[in-house]
Design an enzyme around this catalytic site. Structure first.
Site, short mmCIF file in Angstrom:
data_model
loop_
_atom_site.label_atom_id
_atom_site.label_comp_id
_atom_site.label_asym_id
_atom_site.label_seq_id
_atom_site.Cartn_x
_atom_site.Cartn_y
_atom_site.Cartn_z
N SER A 131 -2.03 11.49 -1.27
CA SER A 131 -3.02 11.11 -2.30
C SER A 131 -3.78 12.02 -2.71
CB SER A 131 -3.59 10.07 -0.65
OG SER A 131 -4.55 9.28 -2.02
N ASP A 168 19.97 -5.77 1.38
CA ASP A 168 19.09 -4.98 2.96
C ASP A 168 17.42 -5.61 2.69
OD1 ASP A 168 18.88 -3.47 1.22
OD2 ASP A 168 19.54 -2.22 2.53
N ASP A 218 3.29 2.12 -3.98
CA ASP A 218 1.80 2.40 -4.08
C ASP A 218 1.57 1.75 -5.30
OD1 ASP A 218 -0.39 3.99 -4.73
OD2 ASP A 218 1.19 6.40 -4.68
N HIS A 238 0.59 3.31 -0.43
CA HIS A 238 0.14 4.35 -1.06
C HIS A 238 0.63 5.17 0.33
CE1 HIS A 238 -2.42 6.94 -2.82
NE2 HIS A 238 -3.46 6.94 -2.32
CA CA Z 1 19.34 -3.22 -1.79
#
Ligand code: CA
Length: 564
Positions: free
Chosen positions: A201, A279, A449, A486
């Protein structure tokens, strides 16, 4: 005995190069208790605590050192100093780590290099690995009682003092580096063999600024979700608030949790398999941006749980496009759609914090507004520290008149906010000092983020690649993390050990082709149908993970390749 980087004095233990430990016996070494302002003999450095701590469940026996540098009275009449802490293990591995902290700094976080402060450590603190660790408040106290009346803007008030701005931006890091190395020399009788810095950050921003300004002084730099353009990202806060208001005048109601979950689910539906495996992770981020169209979620009639209002579609489309002025000029960056946008951390930053003293307003509307008003614009605006006043500052922010103030200087503030907060070469990165010394940089960034756009970091890296004739990966590598918010969180494999990858790269010349990431046990946003031990390779950008067959929960079933 002279310590060299070529390992003349060193033992190869296991896979790691480890300095021969002669801590207490080294010529010139002193005990912890003997480290003092007098013994250190550095101008403007005060040691206020030197205490030998025994080993505990968490940390090895070490010397805890606290002090201040450059005590002074600021232009605003308030007291300033760079507060710092070092922790020096008795059984030292010869390495130094500068732990760069997040937020507005303003607090001396324990210098343990602990994963709770710095992810990307694979769950093991730097201190327990034998590093000497430094942490500082970057030159101001966020809890100065003199700022008590400033309410929620108290931690931003240092922005009224020019030197405190510079220290926060980069100068404290420059000041502390030789001091920390001198303390290490005093304690152990020798300088660190290898020096590293790491942060996420604002801490990642520190690392990126330092890699540019003083890339010669550290062997390895690790930057997570870095705010490389932090003042520009703060202009985005005003853009977000003004556009969220189009969906609902009360931005906390602009998108419900279910609305954001609906968007994230649609991203997964459209993009998941583009990387070769459904996935729950969007590895081929670029292909996703071409395939996903938010308008497809627009309600044909009245709002229902399975669609968005026209105002919501307009608001989020503008937010994801990034702030622009009246002439259409991009003022920060665009943002990618990714599978982690429905997560609590995304919501916390942009929509609703759930913090009652903030009226539940999001982080951008409180901390972000205070930073933009006091620190990232010149001259600063003394915005009162109530949630409504801070929100009003962002709602009235003008993208022609006010956005220019991040580049402005005047008699009292001679360096612009972009000048002290961003790497000097941020728009045309070259990292010349780092490259000249063959030092290394690892950057990682969550694709979801909500406060610093991964697209901004990708653009920075691709420019660096062009500037280095296509050889950027010989000294700098970027890893994007699908679904991660984040610095951590989101439906992602957000646990990985960048520090080990970096030490291997620097000390054994073993460049990290990919870095294995795992799901965190503490992460409640890992989908129920994922294995609790799922692993994935994080790939060196522009390569992405592609399924090649085998157990879909294992990193071994993937290869890193550049999408066609
Ligand atoms: Ca994938």
């Amino acid at each position: 005995m002279r310590i060299s980087k070529h390992g003349m004095c060193c033992l190869l233990i296991g896979a790691k190069l480890v300095a021969s430990v002669a801590t207490a016996q080294a010529a010139g070494a002193v005990s912890c208790a003997d480290i003092s302002s007098q013994s250190l003999k550095l101008k403007n450095v005060k040691i206020t605590k030197a205490e030998a701590l025994p080993s505990s469940d968490k940390y090895p026996a070490h010397c805890l050192l606290q002090g201040t540098v450059n005590d002074r009275t600021g232009a605003d009449g308030k007291h300033y100093a760079i507060g710092f802490e070092m922790r020096l293990p008795d059984d030292w591995n010869g390495r130094f780590l500068y732990q760069l902290n997040g937020g507005n700094d303003g607090e001396v976080i324990e210098a343990t290099g602990d994963p709770k402060e710095m992810n990307a450590l694979g769950g093991k603190s730097a201190l327990s690995r034998g590093f000497s660790v430094l942490s500082s408040d970057s030159g101001h106290s966020g809890k100065d009682p003199a700022n008590h009346d400033a309410g929620l803007a108290a931690s931003n008030m240092f922005g009224l003092d020019e030197q405190a701005r510079l220290d926060y931006g980069f100068a404290a890091d420059r000041t502390m580096t030789p001091i920390a190395k001198a303390i290490i020399r005093l304690r152990y009788g020798r300088r660190p063999q290898f020096s590293y810095m790491e942060g996420c950050s604002n801490g990642g921003r520190h690392v990126m600024v330092d890699a540019s300004r003083m890339g010669d002084l550290y062997d390895g730099f690790i930057a997570g979700d870095p705010g490389i353009d932090l003042p520009r990202a703060a202009v985005q806060h005003a853009w977000d608030v003004q556009n969220l208001s189009l969906a609902d005048p009360d931005i906390r109601k602009s998108f419900s949790r279910d609305d954001m979950a609906l968007i994230a689910a649609k991203v997964i539906e459209i993009c998941d398999a583009l990387d070769g495996l459904a996935d729950g992770m969007v590895d081929n981020l670029r292909a996703c941006q071409k395939a996903f169209h938010l308008e497809e979620l627009k309600c044909p009639g009245a709002k229902t749980p399975t669609c968005l209002t026209g105002e919501q579609v307009t608001a989020l489309t503008r937010i994801m496009g990034g702030p622009r002025n009246a002439a259409g000029k991009q003022l920060y960056s665009d943002w990618p759609y990714d599978g982690g946008m429905g997560s609590s951390n995304w919501r916390f930053w942009k929509i609703e914090s759930g913090i009652p003293p903030w009226n539940n307003e999001p982080l951008i509307a409180i901390m972000g507004a205070g930073s933009l008003s006091y620190i990232f614009t010149s001259p600063p605006t003394k915005t009162p520290g109530t949630p409504n006043d801070l929100l009003a500052f962002l709602k009235s922010f003008d993208f022609d008149r006010d956005a220019q103030k991040i580049y402005a200087t005047d008699g009292a503030y001679k360096v612009s906010a972009m000048g002290f907060m961003a790497p000097p070469d941020v728009d045309n990165p070259k990292l010349l000092k780092l490259r000249a010394k063959n030092h290394k940089l690892i950057v990682y960034h969550g694709q979801s983020d909500a406060v610093f756009s991964v697209n901004d970091t990708i653009r920075w890296y691709e420019r660096l690649a062009v500037n280095s004739g296509g050889n950027a990966s010989t000294f700098a590598r970027l890893y994007t993390v699908p679904g991660m918010n984040h610095c951590a969180g989101g439906p992602s494999t957000d646990s990985f050990d960048m520090l080990s990858a970096m030490t291997e790269w620097v000390e054994q010349h073993k460049a990290p082709d990919h870095i294995v990431a795992t799901v965190s046990a503490a992460n409640k946003e890992v989908p129920a149908n994922w294995s609790k031990t799922r692993t994935r390779p994080l790939c060196n950008w522009p390569a992405v993970a592609r399924y090649k067959g085998g157990d879909p929960e294992s990193a071994n079933s993937f290869v890193c390749e550049i999408p066609k």
